[in-house]
Design a protein around this motif. Structure first.
Motif, PDB file in Angstrom:
ATOM      1  N   VAL A 143       6.955  -4.282  -2.461  1.00  0.00           N
ATOM      2  CA  VAL A 143       6.809  -2.874  -2.864  1.00  0.00           C
ATOM      3  C   VAL A 143       6.512  -2.731  -4.359  1.00  0.00           C
ATOM      4  CG1 VAL A 143       7.901  -0.595  -2.940  1.00  0.00           C
ATOM      5  CG2 VAL A 143       8.319  -2.111  -0.993  1.00  0.00           C
ATOM      6  N   ILE A 144       7.253  -3.459  -5.189  1.00  0.00           N
ATOM      7  CA  ILE A 144       7.063  -3.365  -6.641  1.00  0.00           C
ATOM      8  C   ILE A 144       5.612  -3.664  -7.051  1.00  0.00           C
ATOM      9  CG2 ILE A 144       7.733  -4.331  -8.875  1.00  0.00           C
ATOM     10  CD1 ILE A 144       9.768  -2.405  -7.644  1.00  0.00           C
ATOM     11  N   GLY A 151       0.821  -1.209   0.000  1.00  0.00           N
ATOM     12  CA  GLY A 151       0.000   0.000   0.000  1.00  0.00           C
ATOM     13  C   GLY A 151       0.852   1.255   0.000  1.00  0.00           C
ATOM     14  N   SER A 152       1.949   1.224   0.773  1.00  0.00           N
ATOM     15  CA  SER A 152       2.868   2.366   0.779  1.00  0.00           C
ATOM     16  C   SER A 152       3.579   2.492  -0.562  1.00  0.00           C
ATOM     17  CB  SER A 152       3.897   2.205   1.913  1.00  0.00           C
ATOM     18  OG  SER A 152       3.275   2.260   3.174  1.00  0.00           O
ATOM     19  N   GLY A 153       3.858   1.353  -1.229  1.00  0.00           N
ATOM     20  CA  GLY A 153       4.427   1.390  -2.570  1.00  0.00           C
ATOM     21  C   GLY A 153       3.480   2.074  -3.536  1.00  0.00           C
ATOM     22  N   LEU A 185       8.967   3.601  -4.177  1.00  0.00           N
ATOM     23  CA  LEU A 185      10.096   2.766  -3.772  1.00  0.00           C
ATOM     24  C   LEU A 185      10.757   3.249  -2.489  1.00  0.00           C
ATOM     25  CD1 LEU A 185      11.670   0.274  -4.891  1.00  0.00           C
ATOM     26  CD2 LEU A 185      13.284   1.907  -5.906  1.00  0.00           C
ATOM     27  N   ALA A 186      10.557   4.498  -2.114  1.00  0.00           N
ATOM     28  CA  ALA A 186      11.201   5.060  -0.915  1.00  0.00           C
ATOM     29  C   ALA A 186      10.880   4.255   0.340  1.00  0.00           C
ATOM     30  CB  ALA A 186      10.781   6.517  -0.729  1.00  0.00           C
ATOM     31  N   GLY A 237      -3.743   2.216   8.850  1.00  0.00           N
ATOM     32  CA  GLY A 237      -2.829   1.456   7.993  1.00  0.00           C
ATOM     33  C   GLY A 237      -1.918   0.644   8.874  1.00  0.00           C
ATOM     34  N   GLY A 238      -1.874  -0.651   8.629  1.00  0.00           N
ATOM     35  CA  GLY A 238      -1.177  -1.548   9.550  1.00  0.00           C
ATOM     36  C   GLY A 238       0.287  -1.217   9.751  1.00  0.00           C
ATOM     37  N   PHE A 239       1.011  -0.941   8.664  1.00  0.00           N
ATOM     38  CA  PHE A 239       2.434  -0.687   8.788  1.00  0.00           C
ATOM     39  C   PHE A 239       2.688   0.571   9.607  1.00  0.00           C
ATOM     40  CE2 PHE A 239       6.633   0.652   7.213  1.00  0.00           C
ATOM     41  CZ  PHE A 239       7.340  -0.512   7.452  1.00  0.00           C
TER      42      PHE A 239
END
Length: 565
Positions: free
Chosen positions: A300-301, A72-74, A79-80, A415-417
């Motif tokens: 991430v990709i 989700g962050s990707g 990519l950061a 958001g879990g992360f």
């Protein structure tokens, strides 16, 4: 889009379950003793190989918050977000060289035990309770909740049923002790990587096919062309996600505190290596470092691929939850597009990641409670059989508590992360300062440790909510804050951790210098509490193969950050 598993998917998943369960039983029977002692149950003392240690570290680390949250962050950032994975590879080298020798030389088996040896009973007990609350209420609960949510989204199985089945599966593995966890984690990592790569392959192929071309490499190239802003590792201060990843702080600031505390001062992680000899443990950490380099490709990709496809008009309805775009839907959306059979493999990979993390976390909760609280304060004369039995009961109780608590935390809203990072970040700077000075400065006192523990937590809370009380706009000129939508200025999360850590270190040094270490009686001898650990420079020497491998990992990291700067 098919949101349920087909017969062949269930067959693939059952094969995975049978392999893990069967191998776990085999390992348990092969390595069990007539009387299982506490060190064998909690640490698998002497029985884990380097590849089992490395695989177990990754299996315990990678869970639903990575598969779902980082994908989700990707989608959202790019990519950061991979910096959490790639910086971990460098961190594992530091832990292997400097932290592990201290633990193993001094026969440290739990983190509270280190604090007891280095400081005193008060510091040890307070942190043991602190860790238990954090592990149960935040970590175990969020892993179980997010895992059940992801599996429910993909399979259509009722959410509560998913949660209970995951908990039962994890308990089944955990009750076999650390040796079963360690070796079954090798199987878990195999499914995790294989299933994760299958999803990545699908995502890259979808991108290339959407543009009328073929091939995964072409798909990656097209992603860099059409989402170039998602392939920068260092975010500019004007970037809307700067608060999450504040520029160079990921290389020279708070990201080191996040990783060093997680990989070096965390029972959940270090427990895998504490029962091995130094050479084996170090090799295991290097193996884990190589696997961390691979993780962004898996988690991430696919998120970036989903972003590219969504921006071209695909998945418009599927990416929406509650009327709003929800980036955390990216990975489940892609998994639901997998062909029959492959979807079962990816489902097995996700389940493997969740179950391995649950089992590892439950074992650590059991270890801390049983060895550092129950045996230390309530049953000092208890025999090994009794201690192991209590440990198994704690595993079950912890899992039941996680099932009960999880629906009330609102994990999915944040958001879990980010949920896990934020709440562990309140205590990480103080804990790491307490460990770091405890390792390398003999004069550090128990009073200084208490300051870091309690003062660090209090300062983190203050800095979190301080922007709501006053105008901090002056900080924006030096990069410590950016304007929030409300007009209130907020200190970036990683910068906040860096500030708290520096304050804790300075405070600990001053307190230790003003009030030197107290004396305590050990039999007839007066002993300075600052000399509770054996630490000398010779402990940090490494072999030539280790040094070459470590340099190779660092070289790969430099290349990655140079390419995607």
């Amino acid at each position: 889009m098919q949101k349920s598993l087909q017969f062949l998917d269930y067959v693939v998943f059952l094969v995975y379950f049978a392999i893990v369960a069967g191998y776990g039983i085999y390992i348990y029977q092969k390595k069990k003793r007539k009387t299982t002692d506490s060190k064998d149950f909690f640490l698998a003392e002497g029985s884990l190989t380097w590849w089992a240690i490395g695989a177990s570290l990754i299996a315990s680390n990678i869970s639903a918050e990575q598969f779902i949250g980082m994908a989700g962050s990707g989608f959202n950032i790019g990519l950061a977000i991979s910096t959490y994975e790639w910086m971990a590879a460098a961190t594992l080298i530091i832990v292997a060289v400097f932290f592990l020798p201290i633990y193993l030389k001094n026969k440290i088996y739990t983190m509270p035990q280190f604090l007891l040896r280095r400081y005193n009973q008060t510091v040890s007990t307070i942190m043991a309770v602190f860790w238990l609350l954090l592990y149960v209420v935040v970590n175990l609960t969020s892993i179980l909740y997010l895992g059940a949510l992801a599996i429910n989204t993909i399979s259509g199985i009722d959410f509560n049923v998913c949660m209970i089945l995951l908990a039962v599966f994890a308990v089944f593995i955990t009750l076999g002790g650390m040796k079963v966890i360690g070796y079954t984690d090798v199987i878990q990592v195999f499914f995790l990587i294989l299933g994760g790569l299958a999803t990545t392959y699908l995502a890259l192929n979808l991108v290339s096919e959407h543009f009328g071309e073929t091939g995964v490499l072409r798909g990656f190239h097209l992603m860099t062309e059409h989402a170039g802003d998602h392939f920068h590792m260092i975010l500019d201060r004007k970037d809307p996600h700067y608060l999450d990843l504040p520029g160079l702080s990921i290389l020279v600031g708070g990201m080191w505190i996040v990783n060093l505390n997680y990989w070096g001062c965390n029972q959940y992680i270090t427990q895998r290596a504490l029962g091995a000899d130094l050479k084996t443990a170090r090799s295991g950490l290097l193996f884990a470092g190589f696997l961390k380099l691979l993780m962004p490709l898996i988690v991430v990709i696919p998120g970036i691929a989903a972003y590219v496809l969504h921006s071209r008009g695909l998945f418009q309805a599927e990416m929406v939850k509650g009327g709003e775009l929800n980036p955390d839907n990216a990975y489940p959306v892609l998994m639901n597009l997998l062909p029959i059979g492959m979807k079962g493999l990816a489902f097995a990979a996700l389940t493997a990641a969740v179950v391995a993390s649950l089992a590892g976390k439950a074992n650590s909760i059991s270890t801390i409670f049983t060895l550092d609280i129950y045996k230390e304060h309530f049953a000092k004369t208890a025999d090994e059989k009794h201690v192991v039995r209590v440990g198994k009961i704690v595993v079950v109780i912890a899992m039941i508590l996680a099932i009960i608590i999880s629906p009330f935390l609102g994990i999915d809203k944040k958001g879990g992360f980010q949920f896990i990072q934020e709440y562990t970040g309140f205590v990480s700077p103080g804990i790491f300062a307490m460990f770091l000075l405890g390792f390398f400065w003999k004069r550090t006192t128990s009073g200084a440790a208490l300051f870091a523990m309690i003062g660090g937590f209090a300062l983190s809370i203050i800095l979190k909510f301080l922007p709501g009380w006053m105008d901090l706009s002056g900080l924006s000129s030096i990069g410590f804050s950016v304007p929030a939508p409300s007009g209130v200025y907020e200190i970036p999360f990683l910068d906040r951790m860096g500030i708290v850590f520096v304050v804790c270190v300075i405070g600990m040094i001053l307190i230790s210098l003003v009030a030197p270490a107290k004396k305590k009686v050990a039999g007839m001898e007066i002993v300075d509490e600052s000399k509770g650990l054996e630490v000398d420079a010779s402990m940090f020497k490494t072999s030539m193969p280790f040094a070459i491998t470590a340099i190779l990992i660092c070289g790969i990291l430099v290349a990655l950050y140079t390419i995607f700067w």
